[in-house]
Structures are given as C-alpha cells and as structure tokens.
Design a protein around this motif. Sequence first.
Motif, PDB file in Angstrom:
ATOM      1  N   ALA A  81      -6.600 -12.740  -0.516  1.00 50.96           N
ATOM      2  CA  ALA A  81      -5.684 -13.509  -1.359  1.00 50.96           C
ATOM      3  C   ALA A  81      -5.192 -12.635  -2.504  1.00 50.96           C
ATOM      4  O   ALA A  81      -5.976 -11.871  -3.099  1.00 50.96           O
ATOM      5  CB  ALA A  81      -6.381 -14.753  -1.913  1.00 50.96           C
ATOM      6  N   VAL A  82      -3.914 -12.736  -2.806  1.00 46.11           N
ATOM      7  CA  VAL A  82      -3.303 -12.047  -3.950  1.00 46.11           C
ATOM      8  C   VAL A  82      -2.905 -13.127  -4.945  1.00 46.11           C
ATOM      9  O   VAL A  82      -2.073 -13.995  -4.633  1.00 46.11           O
ATOM     10  CB  VAL A  82      -2.085 -11.224  -3.514  1.00 46.11           C
ATOM     11  CG1 VAL A  82      -1.473 -10.524  -4.721  1.00 46.11           C
ATOM     12  CG2 VAL A  82      -2.478 -10.207  -2.437  1.00 46.11           C
ATOM     13  N   VAL A  83      -3.497 -13.084  -6.141  1.00 42.65           N
ATOM     14  CA  VAL A  83      -3.356 -14.177  -7.104  1.00 42.65           C
ATOM     15  C   VAL A  83      -2.644 -13.682  -8.364  1.00 42.65           C
ATOM     16  O   VAL A  83      -3.072 -12.701  -8.983  1.00 42.65           O
ATOM     17  CB  VAL A  83      -4.736 -14.767  -7.469  1.00 42.65           C
ATOM     18  CG1 VAL A  83      -4.567 -16.027  -8.301  1.00 42.65           C
ATOM     19  CG2 VAL A  83      -5.549 -15.063  -6.205  1.00 42.65           C
ATOM     20  N   GLU A  84      -1.593 -14.396  -8.761  1.00 43.96           N
ATOM     21  CA  GLU A  84      -0.804 -14.007  -9.935  1.00 43.96           C
ATOM     22  C   GLU A  84      -1.236 -14.803 -11.172  1.00 43.96           C
ATOM     23  O   GLU A  84      -2.250 -15.497 -11.149  1.00 43.96           O
ATOM     24  CB  GLU A  84       0.686 -14.177  -9.619  1.00 43.96           C
ATOM     25  CG  GLU A  84       1.148 -13.279  -8.473  1.00 43.96           C
ATOM     26  CD  GLU A  84       2.631 -13.362  -8.193  1.00 43.96           C
ATOM     27  OE1 GLU A  84       3.360 -14.032  -8.969  1.00 43.96           O
ATOM     28  OE2 GLU A  84       3.081 -12.771  -7.196  1.00 43.96           O
ATOM     29  N   VAL A 137      -0.751 -16.411  -3.905  1.00 48.86           N
ATOM     30  CA  VAL A 137      -0.826 -17.486  -4.892  1.00 48.86           C
ATOM     31  C   VAL A 137       0.026 -17.078  -6.098  1.00 48.86           C
ATOM     32  O   VAL A 137      -0.339 -16.169  -6.853  1.00 48.86           O
ATOM     33  CB  VAL A 137      -2.284 -17.746  -5.316  1.00 48.86           C
ATOM     34  CG1 VAL A 137      -2.360 -18.935  -6.260  1.00 48.86           C
ATOM     35  CG2 VAL A 137      -3.178 -17.960  -4.092  1.00 48.86           C
ATOM     36  N   LYS A 138       1.137 -17.763  -6.290  1.00 47.20           N
ATOM     37  CA  LYS A 138       2.053 -17.402  -7.374  1.00 47.20           C
ATOM     38  C   LYS A 138       1.606 -18.011  -8.705  1.00 47.20           C
ATOM     39  O   LYS A 138       0.589 -18.710  -8.794  1.00 47.20           O
ATOM     40  CB  LYS A 138       3.468 -17.859  -7.008  1.00 47.20           C
ATOM     41  CG  LYS A 138       4.012 -17.213  -5.738  1.00 47.20           C
ATOM     42  CD  LYS A 138       3.979 -15.688  -5.823  1.00 47.20           C
ATOM     43  CE  LYS A 138       4.582 -15.031  -4.602  1.00 47.20           C
ATOM     44  NZ  LYS A 138       6.026 -15.254  -4.487  1.00 47.20           N
ATOM     45  N   ASN A 139       2.358 -17.758  -9.766  1.00 44.86           N
ATOM     46  CA  ASN A 139       1.978 -18.156 -11.121  1.00 44.86           C
ATOM     47  C   ASN A 139       1.642 -19.649 -11.203  1.00 44.86           C
ATOM     48  O   ASN A 139       2.448 -20.505 -10.843  1.00 44.86           O
ATOM     49  CB  ASN A 139       3.118 -17.867 -12.099  1.00 44.86           C
ATOM     50  CG  ASN A 139       3.381 -16.382 -12.257  1.00 44.86           C
ATOM     51  OD1 ASN A 139       2.555 -15.555 -11.886  1.00 44.86           O
ATOM     52  ND2 ASN A 139       4.539 -16.043 -12.800  1.00 44.86           N
ATOM     53  N   GLY A 140       0.425 -19.941 -11.662  1.00 43.34           N
ATOM     54  CA  GLY A 140       0.017 -21.314 -11.887  1.00 43.34           C
ATOM     55  C   GLY A 140      -0.284 -22.113 -10.631  1.00 43.34           C
ATOM     56  O   GLY A 140      -0.619 -23.300 -10.726  1.00 43.34           O
ATOM     57  N   ASN A 149      -4.499 -10.190  -9.575  1.00 45.15           N
ATOM     58  CA  ASN A 149      -3.492  -9.353 -10.234  1.00 45.15           C
ATOM     59  C   ASN A 149      -3.045  -9.921 -11.568  1.00 45.15           C
ATOM     60  O   ASN A 149      -2.682  -9.176 -12.476  1.00 45.15           O
ATOM     61  CB  ASN A 149      -2.261  -9.206  -9.333  1.00 45.15           C
ATOM     62  CG  ASN A 149      -2.460  -8.183  -8.238  1.00 45.15           C
ATOM     63  OD1 ASN A 149      -3.337  -7.328  -8.330  1.00 45.15           O
ATOM     64  ND2 ASN A 149      -1.661  -8.264  -7.185  1.00 45.15           N
ATOM     65  N   GLY A 150      -3.040 -11.248 -11.695  1.00 40.76           N
ATOM     66  CA  GLY A 150      -2.453 -11.861 -12.870  1.00 40.76           C
ATOM     67  C   GLY A 150      -3.434 -12.175 -13.973  1.00 40.76           C
ATOM     68  O   GLY A 150      -4.633 -12.374 -13.738  1.00 40.76           O
ATOM     69  N   HIS A 177     -10.512  -7.356  -9.992  1.00 38.60           N
ATOM     70  CA  HIS A 177      -9.853  -7.847 -11.202  1.00 38.60           C
ATOM     71  C   HIS A 177      -8.884  -6.792 -11.736  1.00 38.60           C
ATOM     72  O   HIS A 177      -9.288  -5.681 -12.081  1.00 38.60           O
ATOM     73  CB  HIS A 177     -10.894  -8.133 -12.287  1.00 38.60           C
ATOM     74  CG  HIS A 177     -11.842  -9.242 -11.962  1.00 38.60           C
ATOM     75  ND1 HIS A 177     -11.825 -10.451 -12.625  1.00 38.60           N
ATOM     76  CD2 HIS A 177     -12.848  -9.342 -11.052  1.00 38.60           C
ATOM     77  CE1 HIS A 177     -12.778 -11.235 -12.146  1.00 38.60           C
ATOM     78  NE2 HIS A 177     -13.413 -10.572 -11.182  1.00 38.60           N
ATOM     79  N   PHE A 178      -7.613  -7.169 -11.814  1.00 34.21           N
ATOM     80  CA  PHE A 178      -6.604  -6.342 -12.472  1.00 34.21           C
ATOM     81  C   PHE A 178      -6.048  -7.043 -13.713  1.00 34.21           C
ATOM     82  O   PHE A 178      -5.705  -6.407 -14.697  1.00 34.21           O
ATOM     83  CB  PHE A 178      -5.451  -6.030 -11.507  1.00 34.21           C
ATOM     84  CG  PHE A 178      -5.830  -5.129 -10.368  1.00 34.21           C
ATOM     85  CD1 PHE A 178      -5.757  -3.746 -10.497  1.00 34.21           C
ATOM     86  CD2 PHE A 178      -6.272  -5.652  -9.168  1.00 34.21           C
ATOM     87  CE1 PHE A 178      -6.104  -2.911  -9.452  1.00 34.21           C
ATOM     88  CE2 PHE A 178      -6.616  -4.830  -8.106  1.00 34.21           C
ATOM     89  CZ  PHE A 178      -6.536  -3.447  -8.248  1.00 34.21           C
ATOM     90  N   GLY A 179      -5.954  -8.382 -13.655  1.00 33.40           N
ATOM     91  CA  GLY A 179      -5.374  -9.135 -14.761  1.00 33.40           C
ATOM     92  C   GLY A 179      -6.367  -9.409 -15.879  1.00 33.40           C
ATOM     93  O   GLY A 179      -7.572  -9.551 -15.652  1.00 33.40           O
ATOM     94  N   LYS A 180      -5.872  -9.497 -17.072  1.00 35.99           N
ATOM     95  CA  LYS A 180      -6.706  -9.834 -18.230  1.00 35.99           C
ATOM     96  C   LYS A 180      -7.177 -11.290 -18.118  1.00 35.99           C
ATOM     97  O   LYS A 180      -6.492 -12.137 -17.559  1.00 35.99           O
ATOM     98  CB  LYS A 180      -5.919  -9.646 -19.527  1.00 35.99           C
ATOM     99  CG  LYS A 180      -5.424  -8.229 -19.763  1.00 35.99           C
ATOM    100  CD  LYS A 180      -4.618  -8.148 -21.050  1.00 35.99           C
ATOM    101  CE  LYS A 180      -3.981  -6.762 -21.239  1.00 35.99           C
ATOM    102  NZ  LYS A 180      -4.989  -5.701 -21.342  1.00 35.99           N
ATOM    103  N   ASN A 181      -8.353 -11.549 -18.674  1.00 40.12           N
ATOM    104  CA  ASN A 181      -8.924 -12.905 -18.672  1.00 40.12           C
ATOM    105  C   ASN A 181      -9.062 -13.492 -17.266  1.00 40.12           C
ATOM    106  O   ASN A 181      -9.070 -14.715 -17.095  1.00 40.12           O
ATOM    107  CB  ASN A 181      -8.076 -13.847 -19.541  1.00 40.12           C
ATOM    108  CG  ASN A 181      -8.081 -13.447 -21.004  1.00 40.12           C
ATOM    109  OD1 ASN A 181      -9.086 -13.549 -21.682  1.00 40.12           O
ATOM    110  ND2 ASN A 181      -6.940 -12.965 -21.480  1.00 40.12           N
ATOM    111  N   SER A 182      -9.158 -12.661 -16.277  1.00 40.28           N
ATOM    112  CA  SER A 182      -9.356 -13.161 -14.910  1.00 40.28           C
ATOM    113  C   SER A 182     -10.842 -13.463 -14.704  1.00 40.28           C
ATOM    114  O   SER A 182     -11.714 -12.894 -15.357  1.00 40.28           O
ATOM    115  CB  SER A 182      -8.863 -12.137 -13.888  1.00 40.28           C
ATOM    116  OG  SER A 182      -9.450 -10.867 -14.107  1.00 40.28           O
ATOM    117  N   ALA A 183     -11.114 -14.385 -13.789  1.00 40.92           N
ATOM    118  CA  ALA A 183     -12.499 -14.820 -13.578  1.00 40.92           C
ATOM    119  C   ALA A 183     -12.780 -14.966 -12.090  1.00 40.92           C
ATOM    120  O   ALA A 183     -11.949 -15.483 -11.337  1.00 40.92           O
ATOM    121  CB  ALA A 183     -12.768 -16.141 -14.295  1.00 40.92           C
TER     122      ALA A 183
END
Length: 434
Positions: free
Chosen positions: A247-250, A221-224, A276-277, A304-310
């Motif tokens: 799933a890998v989510v940006e 899943v790419k940006n946005g 990731n994102g 969770h690796f990305g900030k503000n991820s949920a």
Amino acid sequence: MTTQTILPVNAETLKSVSEGRQEPAWVTESRLASLELAGRLELPKLEKQRIDRWNIQSFGEYKKSQELSSFEDLPERAAQLVEGSREGGLLIQRNSSTVYSKISEELAAQGVIFTDLETAAKEYEDLVKPYLHQAIKADENALSALHAATWNGGVFLYVPKNVEVELPLQAVMLTDDAGALFAPHVLIVAEANSRVTYVDNYVSNDLGDALTHNGAVEVFVKNGAKVRFASVHQLSAQATDITFRRAVVENDGSIEWIVGEMNDGDTASDTMSILNGSGSVSDAKIIAVGSGSQKINYTTQARHFGKNSASQMITRAVMREEAQAIINGVTKIEKGASKSDGQQTERVLMLSPKARGDANPILLIDEDDVTAGHAASVGQVNAEQIYYLMSRGISKTTAESLIIYGFLAPVISEIPLEGLRDQLQSLVERKLGQ
C-alpha cells in the motif's frame, strides 16, 4: 546461486493469449517486457528459508472458465463464502478468469468501480495504467516479473473523491483445477477523503496435483482516504501460495490490513505499507495457523517517509505438528520522517516438540525525533496453565484450545468485521483439528 524459475509460457504464446483476450496494446507490451525480466532475475530471498526448494514451478496454463449461471454451481466451501455478501458488490474468479461480477446500482451511481482487472484495463485505461505494477515493480525479482507477465482475472476497485462506501466489497478467488494458471492481481485506488472496506477469500478444494499461486495486491490511498483491506487464504496442501501486498499512503491517509493465513500448503507473504504522506497511518493484524509439514514465511513491513506517520503491526502464529514458521516484522523510519511512531509485535506459539517458530523484529531508524518499539516471543503451551485448567475439571484437549484461543484473541477481537471474526474463528478450529 539461486535456482531460476522455469517460465511457464513463452513470449509467442503470451502474446497470443493477450491478444485473444483483446487486451490493450500497452498491457500486452507490459506482459512481454515483464516475461523477459522474469527469465533473468533472481528469485526473492526469504529470511532463513530457501524458496528455491519449494514447489514454485506448477503454474499451469491460462484456461478461461465459463461464467457462473448459479451460485449452486460453486464448490461448497466457495458457496458458503458468498452467502449474505452480495449487497455492496461481489466478484468471483474461478481459476484463470472472472465468472461473476456485480456492484450495487447505488455505488455505481456514485462513480465506484468494482470489476475484474482485465475488464478495467480495457474500459478504464486512464485509471488503471498510472497505477498497475507501480507499487510492486516487475523488476523487483523473478516472481514479481512473472506475475506482471501472467496475471489474470483479478480485481479493480476505484472509489472517487469524498465517497464513503458503507458495505464491504467482496471477492472470492477460487482455484479447483491444478492445471489452470491462477494469478489474480488486486488493484485498489481510493481517492482523497474516500472510505472503503474490501474483503477477499482465496479458497481451493483438494486439487489432486501441485499448484503455485503467484499473486499481488496494490493499494493506493490518497490524501485523507481510509482503506480497510481484509484477506483470508485457505488453499489446500497441494498449493504453494506466494503473495506480495503493498500500500502507498499519502497525507493523513490510512491503511488497515487484516490477514488470515490459513493455508495447508507452503506459504510466503510480504505485506508492506509505504507511508509517504505526513500523518499517514498503517495498522496490520496478521494471524496464522500452521499444520502438517508446512513451511511458512510471513513478513510485515512499514516504511515511514512522511512526518508524524504511525504504524502498528501485530502478528500471532500457532504452529502444530511439524510446521515451521519464520515471522518477520520490519519497521523502517527514513531520514526526515520526524515524530513518526512505529510499533510491532510478533508472537509464535508451538503446540508440538517438532514444530518450529522464529520471530524476527527489526527496527531500522534513520531519524532521531521518533518513537519505535518491538516485542517478540516464541514458546510452547504453558504446562502450568494446562494443569491449572485440568484441575478445574477441564480436559487436556479443551484446556489447550482455550489457551490457543486466548493467544489469538488480542488480534481476532480487534477485527471490526463480525462476519470475518466468525470465519477466522471457524478456520482456526478446522486447522487445529477440532
């Protein structure tokens, strides 16, 4: 020591089959390297269950199926699934190979690709090669390696940047020959700011003999981008179903998992979102009904690796007769994933004194500035609730059914696809013998 998987094919045969399908050299090389790994890696370890005691040796051999000439040629259960599901795109795999594949002209004109993975590896190498076996590595365990060596048919779905696909794209994975290798691989790539819903059904008739399904799903899943992935497994009692989904989510991307585990045989699945994102989101809804002497092990994970991820994960399972369930939820918030939020709930309802359920919520937090929570429960149908309903003139059987549907309703009601809601409702009724 863990019992090793008996390899269903040798390198010479695997190479011959791959070349016979005219696969690119890089695919053949990947298969052979993965087969070598499968011969020396250990089996995956399941929480509180021994997978080496399951029937995981009945893989069969590659058998190419004839292309479908008419939907009437499908078994009844599979034919029902394709009714009214052909507008956006439909793919059907029967045993070891794809027998039907079609996508609407409108979507094709927008650059959407929806075909079997074998075809995609030949025709869209630049889109497939960078992603295949990258979310689920071949060297993770013996079964992931064996899958990477022997996968067949499968699905490749590619959605270009800024393209929004309104209608669900659907696949039916049918197995009706226990002697045929059945190992679909689903690969989805959603480019930046795209939208897509993918739905698949795994279905079998009475196979007459044992079968092991070793499947994998990879979603990027790419940006946005926003991907909704729905899957219902309804394989017969002779089938052992092992499925890894990842799933890998940006940045600002989202993945929504909707999974109905309605098999009649032993089942293990691991559904993981790697966030990731920054601003990435994962929402997982899993429902399951176990019956007979089934052993099932369901794991849902969010890393969770990305900030503000949920992340949110909700699992509800109903066990009847002598079925045994291990339900695991794992939320891992890595160092640096500040202001992330991870929530999970696992609930198991047992309908029989011999049924067993175990819910294991796990939070692993390596960052201070986060929120996280979990809830879990395991119990039997409340006798007072049944008595109350019976006192209103409702039969005991109907009272139990109402309680069970009420137990599953918080998950089923949240499913945004009406057809899938109705399908899961009917499958619950079937599994409960109603």
